[in-house]
Each structure stands twice: as C-alpha cells, then as structure tokens.
Scaffold this active site. Sequence first.
Site, PDB file in Angstrom:
ATOM      1  N   THR A 111       5.837  17.594 -18.307  1.00  0.00           N
ATOM      2  CA  THR A 111       4.638  18.354 -18.662  1.00  0.00           C
ATOM      3  C   THR A 111       4.718  18.747 -20.126  1.00  0.00           C
ATOM      4  O   THR A 111       5.661  18.381 -20.826  1.00  0.00           O
ATOM      5  CB  THR A 111       4.513  19.618 -17.783  1.00  0.00           C
ATOM      6  OG1 THR A 111       5.500  20.572 -18.211  1.00  0.00           O
ATOM      7  CG2 THR A 111       4.716  19.299 -16.313  1.00  0.00           C
ATOM      8  N   CYS A 112       3.741  19.534 -20.557  1.00  0.00           N
ATOM      9  CA  CYS A 112       3.751  19.996 -21.949  1.00  0.00           C
ATOM     10  C   CYS A 112       4.997  20.813 -22.265  1.00  0.00           C
ATOM     11  O   CYS A 112       5.490  20.793 -23.394  1.00  0.00           O
ATOM     12  CB  CYS A 112       2.518  20.849 -22.226  1.00  0.00           C
ATOM     13  SG  CYS A 112       0.954  19.957 -22.123  1.00  0.00           S
ATOM     14  N   SER A 168       7.521  29.215 -15.853  1.00  0.00           N
ATOM     15  CA  SER A 168       6.540  28.655 -16.786  1.00  0.00           C
ATOM     16  C   SER A 168       6.410  29.494 -18.044  1.00  0.00           C
ATOM     17  O   SER A 168       6.799  30.676 -18.071  1.00  0.00           O
ATOM     18  CB  SER A 168       5.167  28.555 -16.112  1.00  0.00           C
ATOM     19  OG  SER A 168       5.201  27.668 -15.016  1.00  0.00           O
ATOM     20  N   GLN A 179       1.240  19.507 -10.893  1.00  0.00           N
ATOM     21  CA  GLN A 179       2.025  18.539 -11.655  1.00  0.00           C
ATOM     22  C   GLN A 179       3.284  18.121 -10.895  1.00  0.00           C
ATOM     23  O   GLN A 179       3.701  16.962 -10.940  1.00  0.00           O
ATOM     24  CB  GLN A 179       2.384  19.131 -13.020  1.00  0.00           C
ATOM     25  CG  GLN A 179       1.173  19.333 -13.915  1.00  0.00           C
ATOM     26  CD  GLN A 179       1.459  20.253 -15.092  1.00  0.00           C
ATOM     27  OE1 GLN A 179       2.337  21.117 -15.038  1.00  0.00           O
ATOM     28  NE2 GLN A 179       0.709  20.084 -16.176  1.00  0.00           N
ATOM     29  N   ALA A 249     -10.274  15.793 -21.447  1.00  0.00           N
ATOM     30  CA  ALA A 249     -11.112  16.077 -20.278  1.00  0.00           C
ATOM     31  C   ALA A 249     -10.260  16.225 -19.028  1.00  0.00           C
ATOM     32  O   ALA A 249     -10.741  15.992 -17.922  1.00  0.00           O
ATOM     33  CB  ALA A 249     -12.166  14.986 -20.093  1.00  0.00           C
ATOM     34  N   GLY A 250      -9.009  16.631 -19.217  1.00  0.00           N
ATOM     35  CA  GLY A 250      -8.129  16.824 -18.077  1.00  0.00           C
ATOM     36  C   GLY A 250      -8.247  18.222 -17.509  1.00  0.00           C
ATOM     37  O   GLY A 250      -9.142  19.006 -17.875  1.00  0.00           O
ATOM     38  N   ILE A 253      -8.089  21.174 -20.173  1.00  0.00           N
ATOM     39  CA  ILE A 253      -9.323  21.371 -20.937  1.00  0.00           C
ATOM     40  C   ILE A 253     -10.419  21.917 -20.033  1.00  0.00           C
ATOM     41  O   ILE A 253     -11.247  22.745 -20.457  1.00  0.00           O
ATOM     42  CB  ILE A 253      -9.761  20.046 -21.601  1.00  0.00           C
ATOM     43  CG1 ILE A 253      -8.791  19.701 -22.735  1.00  0.00           C
ATOM     44  CG2 ILE A 253     -11.189  20.134 -22.123  1.00  0.00           C
ATOM     45  CD1 ILE A 253      -8.756  20.704 -23.873  1.00  0.00           C
TER      46      ILE A 253
END
Length: 486
Positions: A111-112, A168, A179, A249-250, A253
């Site tokens: 993930t990010c 997180s 995720q 566009a996930g 967002i």
Amino acid sequence: MAQRLAIAQAMKWCALPYRFALRADIVLAGAFAQNATPLRPGFFGVYGLATAARCHCRAQECMNLVAVGVNHTTADVELRERLAFSTQQAEAALASLREMPGVREAALLSTCNRTELYCLTDDTAPDFTQWLASSRHLSAERLSTVLYQHSGEQALEHMMRVAGGLDSLVLGEPQILGQMREAYARAHEAGLLNGELSRLFQEVFSVAKRIRTETGIGANPVSVAYAAVSFARHIFADLKKSRALLIGAGEMIELVARHLGEQQVQEITIANRTQERASELAAAVGGRGISLEELPVALESADILISCTAAPLPILGKGMVERALKKRRHRPMFMVDIAVPRDIEPEVGELDDVYLYTVDHLQEAIQENVRARQQAAQEASELIRDAIVRHRRQRREQDAVRVLRDYREQRTSMAESELEKALQQLRNGGDAEQVLRKFQHSLVNKWLHTPSVTLRKMAADGRAEALLLARELLLDNPGSSSEENE
C-alpha cells in the site's frame, strides 16, 4: 435368542473404546489447551500415542508464521515507493516466493504506507531481507535497518492490528482491510494459500470485522483521504471559495471527493486516465470528469490538488506547474501527493506559491483525529488479545486430534478382532454365555495390559501428575477411589 443377546452384549463391549475416546477427547483437548506435557508412549496401549502428539506439535512449530516488512514508521516515503509493488509486480513476486525454499504459503501486501510479506515457513527459515532487497534492487544492508520481522503469535497479532487499522498512519482507517483482502485474494489465485495461512487470514478478517462493529474505531470518517482534506482546511480559511482538482479515480480519491463535497468546495474536478470513470465519480459529488490530457488547463484554476494514482512515474512535472502558476498570476496552490510511487515530482515543491505535501507531512492533521480514537484503539487491542488467546487454545486442542484418531483406530481394530472370534464361536455352536464371558475377559485384558504396566512404572517413578491425568482419563468418576467405593 441367547446368541442374539450375546451378540448385542458383545457389540456394547466393542463400543467401550469410543466411550473412553470421547472422555479422552475432552480431557486431552483440555490438557493440550493448558499446554500440559503429553504422557509417555504406551500409556493408553497405543503405540506412539504420546509420540504422535509430540510429532504433531513439532510439525506445528515448523510451520512458522512470519510477517516481515516496512511501514510509515520505519521507512521514509522515498524508500517506501521503491519497495511498493504494482498489481503486476505483486503477481511476479508471488511467483518468485512460490519457488523460494522453506516457503509453504505466502501473501504480499503493498500500500502507500507499507509493504509486508506474510509467510508460513518450515524449519528452513528463508532470508526475506535478501529476497526483498533483490526484488526491488536495493542493498540488503540498507533494507535491514528499516525492516521489521515478527514470528508466531506476534506475527498473527501484527496482522490483526494491521487489518484493524491500529497500525495505520491514520488510526483506524478502514481502507487497509480491503487492501488486505485484495492481497489475500491475489495470493489465493496464485496458489500460495492452500491451508493454514488461509485459515489464519480468516481469523484476521473476523477480528477486524469485530473491531469495526464493536468499537468506535470507525465512528469518525478518518483516513489518509480525510487527513488530506483536513490539512487543506487548515491552509484555506473557507473551502467553499476553493476549487479542487483530484487526480485518479480509485477508492482513495473517491473518499477525498466525498470529504471535499461535505466541505462544500466550490468546484471539484476529477482527472483520470479513463475519462468515463472520472465522470462517473465526479457526478456523485456534483463535479466534472476530465482526461489526463486536460490536466494543464485544469491546473490553471485549481487551488487544491490531491493526487493518488497507481502510475509508475510522476504525472505532474515542474514545468507543467510553472506554466499553470503564470496563468494563475501566482495565486498559491496547495498540493497533496498521497500516491506511492509519487505522482508529483519533488522539484515542484521548490516553486514559489506551491505548497506540496506528501503522506509523510500529514501527521499534524492526523493527530487531531487520533486523539478521539485512543479509547476505541484500546478496546480493539483487547479484542485482539482475546483472539490470540482463543487461537492459542484452539491450536493446542487440535494437537489432541491426531492422538485420538490413532487411539480410536487401534482400539477399534482390537475390538473387531475379538468380536470376530466370538461370532465365529457362536456360529460353531458355542454356548452363548461362555462365549460372551470369554469375549469380555479377553477384550478387557488386552485393553488394559499396556496401561496397567505403564501405570505401575509411573507410580514407581513417582510421577504423581501423570497418575492424576490417568485417573481423569480412565475413570467415570475421577474423584472417587476404590477404598471409597468399598
């Protein structure tokens, strides 16, 4: 008639091993759950009974759960983006893990804010640091300084904390569970989840669901997306006068757009590689969708820009932003890049009138929301601790299953052999009562021979704890004694 009664009585005797096995199942499960030491071989007259229990326990120990990775607390954004895996890269990485000696099952979460491996290994512990360094073209020495590794119950607890949002960047954010489910599905499709790790994932998902429903961890809409909008609220006195441009566009967002809509931003524009998807998402918040080719023009009117795509290379460069600033007559722009790898070139932050932030800069805005969730986080931690205790008990109870299976098989074989002898004697015209008494005597003697020998030896060795467990296993009324019954 006498023969039929004899056969019926003989069948009752054959059922005795099952009655004993049922009691043994309960007692053994409790003993293993309390981490009791198995009895020595031979106690139940079953060859290798306790040995089977120890072998089963050793097999469980060899199947070791490992969680290894980096997150926002151990590695900066530059290193995290080098360790990030796209969907296609993750599939290739899973294929590589499948061939790695010592790895039985594996899943990869990227993930990010984190990249983590969850693996079930045998007694040959793989070098995950070297594997991760090689796959991402980094030095193992550099990676070893930021990499963490958990094993056994600590690894399971870590997975539960991650899925519950307790580990997180934004405490309790809900996206991580989705995720993690995607990581599970991807590993399952790759054929890397075929047993114990798959079951452990289900435990993790179950606990994460309880955390979401039984605590206040999700009471407020807090996430990285919400934190980005909250940060913008600190920069602009009135968001209602601001225009926002979102790139991507996930799910992230989509959340940003929803939060901005709640703040009644003057205009929301969503740019995406697929304009149809951008328009669909924008329509839900009263905005408009554009293609990435229209970005240069859209930048000219954007006061707030938030980007989160899966692009491998930056979408916004310094030159494009410089041209937009000239058109804006250098009105300031607030930008948040929450993508990993980054969507905006770092050099953009060097421009006057541009305030560029990455996920690593969001801590201040995030802390306001974290304070409201501390109590919920404590409740969630209690749920996780309870789940770990249940897991430990269930795992120990499972250690008794193989023992009882072997016991039932051997007792059944012994009873069937004696029963067949008795039936043959009855078919040959033997006296039913004599056949039945002989059957009873023979079965009891064979059944109790080895336990009797072992019990005497245990008594001679002074093994009081083993004798107490034997009494609980063998007697219908463990608290009674032969003297009390006389």
